[in-house]
Write a protein that holds these residues in place. Structure first.
Motif, mmCIF file in Angstrom:
data_model
loop_
_atom_site.group_PDB
_atom_site.id
_atom_site.type_symbol
_atom_site.label_atom_id
_atom_site.label_comp_id
_atom_site.label_asym_id
_atom_site.label_seq_id
_atom_site.Cartn_x
_atom_site.Cartn_y
_atom_site.Cartn_z
ATOM 1 N N TYR A 236 1.137 -24.215 8.263
ATOM 2 C CA TYR A 236 1.226 -24.477 7.127
ATOM 3 C C TYR A 236 1.564 -23.211 5.926
ATOM 4 N N ARG A 237 1.861 -23.591 5.252
ATOM 5 C CA ARG A 237 1.639 -22.535 4.131
ATOM 6 C C ARG A 237 0.484 -22.766 2.655
ATOM 7 N N ASN A 238 0.056 -21.402 2.314
ATOM 8 C CA ASN A 238 -1.106 -21.479 1.051
ATOM 9 C C ASN A 238 -0.185 -22.136 -0.047
ATOM 10 N N ILE A 239 -0.457 -22.727 -1.042
ATOM 11 C CA ILE A 239 0.741 -23.345 -2.128
ATOM 12 C C ILE A 239 -0.253 -23.231 -3.339
ATOM 13 N N SER A 240 -1.762 -22.128 -3.032
ATOM 14 C CA SER A 240 -2.617 -22.897 -3.933
ATOM 15 C C SER A 240 -2.364 -22.333 -5.382
ATOM 16 N N ASP A 241 -2.924 -23.120 -6.691
ATOM 17 C CA ASP A 241 -2.173 -22.041 -7.749
ATOM 18 C C ASP A 241 -4.275 -22.613 -8.349
ATOM 19 N N VAL A 242 -4.528 -23.793 -9.107
ATOM 20 C CA VAL A 242 -5.780 -23.345 -9.249
ATOM 21 C C VAL A 242 -6.686 -24.035 -9.034
ATOM 22 N N SER A 243 -5.764 -24.343 -7.861
ATOM 23 C CA SER A 243 -6.944 -25.331 -6.740
ATOM 24 C C SER A 243 -6.529 -25.507 -5.225
ATOM 25 N N LEU A 244 -7.306 -25.199 -4.157
ATOM 26 C CA LEU A 244 -6.627 -24.407 -2.619
ATOM 27 C C LEU A 244 -5.358 -25.826 -2.203
ATOM 28 N N LYS A 245 -4.561 -25.777 -1.787
ATOM 29 C CA LYS A 245 -3.196 -26.872 -1.457
ATOM 30 C C LYS A 245 -2.537 -25.878 -0.362
ATOM 31 N N PHE A 246 -2.152 -26.598 1.093
ATOM 32 C CA PHE A 246 -1.232 -26.227 1.907
ATOM 33 C C PHE A 246 0.168 -27.067 2.121
#
Length: 739
Positions: free
Chosen positions: A120-130
């Motif tokens: 899973y790639r970490n695509i976080s911006d202002v919040s944590l997202k994968f």
């Protein structure tokens, strides 16, 4: 029988819960636990990433026993438990490694999936997202052939590291039949000039020129690496690569299933070819060597913020009864340098010693034990690890269970739980496993007695003979109460189920069902007679998850006196049933297949690991039902009762985006319930097929989120259910067993 109401029907859910970590629990010396309701730790893995997007690396802990994610946020005073980030992580299994493969400064997730590795790639911006990057890492095993899955087992902890220092991540994993280590070289830099791809080929079939013994954990150096036709045993291994002696070459730490030690292999090769020249079976032999049953897993990360990689070690045995479970997270501080580390043992219970941890299993119950008007707390367990014996190449670990007693020293609106003892009535010396407590006055003297379920089908009775309320004492235990035969791993509850004024007995257990024993005696001399071993036709066993159910029921009554049931299970979900009063010989109605909690107006399923158990009471006197959830990692979590959410609110759970439909129960006797967990789609139609591929049932769903199907007329056997979703071209298939 009434089916599950439509998720989008009018009105509120019956109950609302929010995870709460503010509850105060004190040790015997009255010092508070830092994070008592974290849920315990058994077989742990660790990584670091910035989960709150504040620029500081936080600790992410992953428990193999239940696949639980425990985030710990970095603060100026150390770490604080931050469960609000747990739901941001995708579902993981086997292992978790947090590594930034694309060099964007955000750690990505590598985890086990179907004999290989999912990313899973970490695509976080202002919040944590994968987001899912690949379901399966592929590798070219033979030149000119198509790539296949880069093989690893669920019981392996592989090396994912830039071994050749060319800028992209390579992988070390054991050969499919064990014995030798395969080196898979990442070709991303060669082919694309950047590390953004995971393109592998097998570069060395015997990395390091060593082999594991087929029968035990001995290492052969200078192996000729000829892969014979003999089938080699491979039961699981852990690996960590690091430069131990500062010579610029990757050395290797190895842990092996059924063994407590770490083996250091020293690399005497060169930059191009690894060659192991020495071994140390008691690493770190210069300090306190690791002795941690079973299959210690080494991980290197900076724990104390000094920019040096410390060493964390925890068991990685997938078996639930082969591991240390109380002091199972060893932390060695790096007192050397990053180039040449030196590890010094600091603690055997990192983070673990600041939480309630009862070894394996946690079975809570609330009751006013001392008559002061405040609800106290008892917690049983499967057991604490005691010792290990070896018979040939087979090990057996021994555990002993006990009951912990916490007195409520707070107020009705602000409970404070003080640990009085971790071994109430001295039960641990008897060597039982799976002591699950229930409380009730069984002899009419107005003092609460204890009745305990065990793993071996009998009950233990402890009569309360306390003279003063401040000192809780019991008579010697009656080890086979009334000669009752109850289910294996009996989860018992004393409860007046038929409302006749006498306390009855309900026992869940390993099968996933409940047995009901009616009290045919009196208030002072109860006598329990089995009425049914399929109470309410409830079965919480999920065939996709386990052959067993480990049902742990919690009956309770509403403010209007109506009987309800929450029941936990091996899988960990908590089901909710109605239509119980006047229907003890019938079928209880499942209101929904799992309970939910609310975070920022979003609804998430309560998931606290495996073999969960629950206790419910309004412990803060605010009019809402609160809930304690125990799990197999030996800890508890607290959910505060809140105003119930609206049924129109969709379920939000990114963990389950790739698998958004749940069915229950499984196996099933009559009604099969199903629920679409995705907020972005609904169920268009449903099909059921037998194992020959013949369609036995088809039903249009009119874009519902949930419903049920009656399969009572189906023959006993295995079936496939197909859900066609509204999302274009999307369908989900599941198997279920009809009993």
């Amino acid at each position: 029988m009434v089916g599950i109401p439509n998720l989008f029907s009018q009105g509120l859910y019956d109950y609302g819960f929010a995870k709460d970590i503010s509850i105060i629990v004190l040790r015997q010396d009255t010092t508070p636990y830092a994070y008592p309701t974290t849920g315990g730790m058994n077989n742990m893995q660790f990584g670091s990433l910035d989960c709150d997007r504040d620029g500081k690396k936080d600790i992410i802990a992953f428990d193999v026993h239940g696949y639980r994610v425990l985030p710990f946020r970095k603060t100026s005073n150390g770490y604080e438990y931050a469960p609000q980030y747990a739901h941001c992580f995708p579902q993981m299994k086997g292992f978790m490694q947090l590594i930034d493969f694309d060099k964007d400064g955000k750690e990505d997730i590598f985890t086990y999936h179907e004999a290989g590795i999912k990313v899973y790639r970490n695509i976080s911006d202002v919040s944590l997202k994968f987001e899912l990057f690949t379901e399966q890492i592929l590798s070219v095993y033979n030149s000119g052939r198509n790539p296949i899955n880069l093989f690893c087992t669920e019981g392996d902890y592989v090396v994912i590291r830039d071994m050749d220092e060319d800028g992209d991540l390579d992988i070390l994993a054991f050969w499919s039949l064990g014995k030798y280590v395969d080196y898979h070289k990442n070709k991303s830099m060669e082919q694309y000039g950047n590390p953004n791809y995971l393109v592998f080929e097998l570069a060395d079939r015997c990395w390091g020129s060593f082999s594991e013994n087929e029968e035990y954990n001995a290492i052969t150096l200078n192996d000729d690496c000829k892969k014979s036709l003999k089938v080699h045993r491979h039961t699981g291994s852990t690996m960590m690569s690091f430069d131990e002696n500062g010579n610029g070459l990757p050395d290797l730490l190895l842990g092996d299933m059924d063994y407590p030690n770490l083996m250091l292999l020293t690399n005497g090769g060169d930059k191009d070819v690894a060659y192991m020249v020495s071994k140390d079976s008691l690493f770190p032999s210069y300090d306190v060597p690791v002795q941690l049953y079973s299959m210690p897993c080494p991980m290197q990360m900076d724990v104390d913020g000094d920019d040096l990689g410390d060493l964390l070690v925890s068991p990685f045995d997938l078996t639930l009864t082969k591991s240390e479970n109380k002091e199972s997270v060893w932390l060695y501080k790096n007192t050397g340098t990053q180039q040449q580390p030196h590890f010094a043992l600091q603690t055997k219970s990192f983070l673990q010693d600041e939480m309630l941890d009862f070894g394996s299993g946690a079975y809570p119950v609330f009751y006013d034990m001392d008559g002061d008007g405040l609800l106290d707390m008892l917690i049983g367990n499967y057991g604490y690890y005691d010792s290990t014996t070896t018979n040939g190449y087979t090990i057996k670990c021994y555990y002993s269970a006990s009951i912990a007693y916490f007195k409520n020293t707070g107020t009705k609106s602000n409970p404070v739980f003080l640990l009085i003892t971790e071994d109430l009535a001295g039960l641990r010396k008897y060597g039982y496993t799976s002591l699950i407590p229930s409380v009730g006055d069984l002899n009419g003297d107005e003092k609460p007695d204890l009745l305990l379920g065990t793993a071996n089908r009998n009950l233990i009775y402890l009569e309360n003979n306390s003279v003063l309320s401040e000192t809780l004492t019991f008579s010697l235990p009656e080890l086979n109460y009334q000669s009752l035969s109850v289910p294996e791993y009996a989860a018992v509850q004393i409860f007046d189920l038929d409302k006749d004024g006498l306390l009855d007995l309900i026992a869940g257990g390993k099968s996933g069902r409940m047995s009901y024993y009616k009290n045919t005696g009196t208030l002072t001399a109860p006598s329990f007679a089995l009425q049914t071993d399929t109470l309410g036709k409830v079965n919480v066993r999920d065939f996709d998850n386990s052959y067993f159910g480990y049902a742990t029921p919690c009956f309770f009554r509403t403010n209007t006196g109506e009987t309800r049931l929450f029941i936990a299970s091996e899988k960990g979900t908590i089901a909710y049933y109605k239509n119980i009063d006047g229907n003890l010989n019938g079928v209880f109605d499942m209101e929904h297949g799992e309970l939910f909690f609310v975070v920022d107006s979003n609804i998430f399923p309560i998931e606290e690991g495996i073999r969960t158990a629950i206790a419910v009471e309004d412990i803060n006197n605010d009019g809402y039902l609160d809930m304690i959830v125990g799990n197999y990692a030996g800890g508890i979590s607290f959910y505060k009762g809140i105003n119930p959410p609206d049924r129109k609110t969709g379920i939000t759970n990114p963990v389950l985006k790739a698998f958004p439909v749940r069915i229950s129960p499984n196996p099933v006797m009559d009604l099969l319930y199903f629920r679409c967990l995705s907020v972005s789609t609904s169920i268009k139609s449903v099909y059921i097929y037998d194992m020959m591929g013949r369609c036995l049932l088809q039903k249009d769903m009119d874009s519902k989120k949930e419903d049920s199907l009656n399969v009572s007329t189906f023959a006993t056997g295995l079936y496939i259910i197909k859900f066609v979703l509204e999302e274009e071209g999307t369908f989900i298939m599941r198997k279920f067993l009809k009993e």
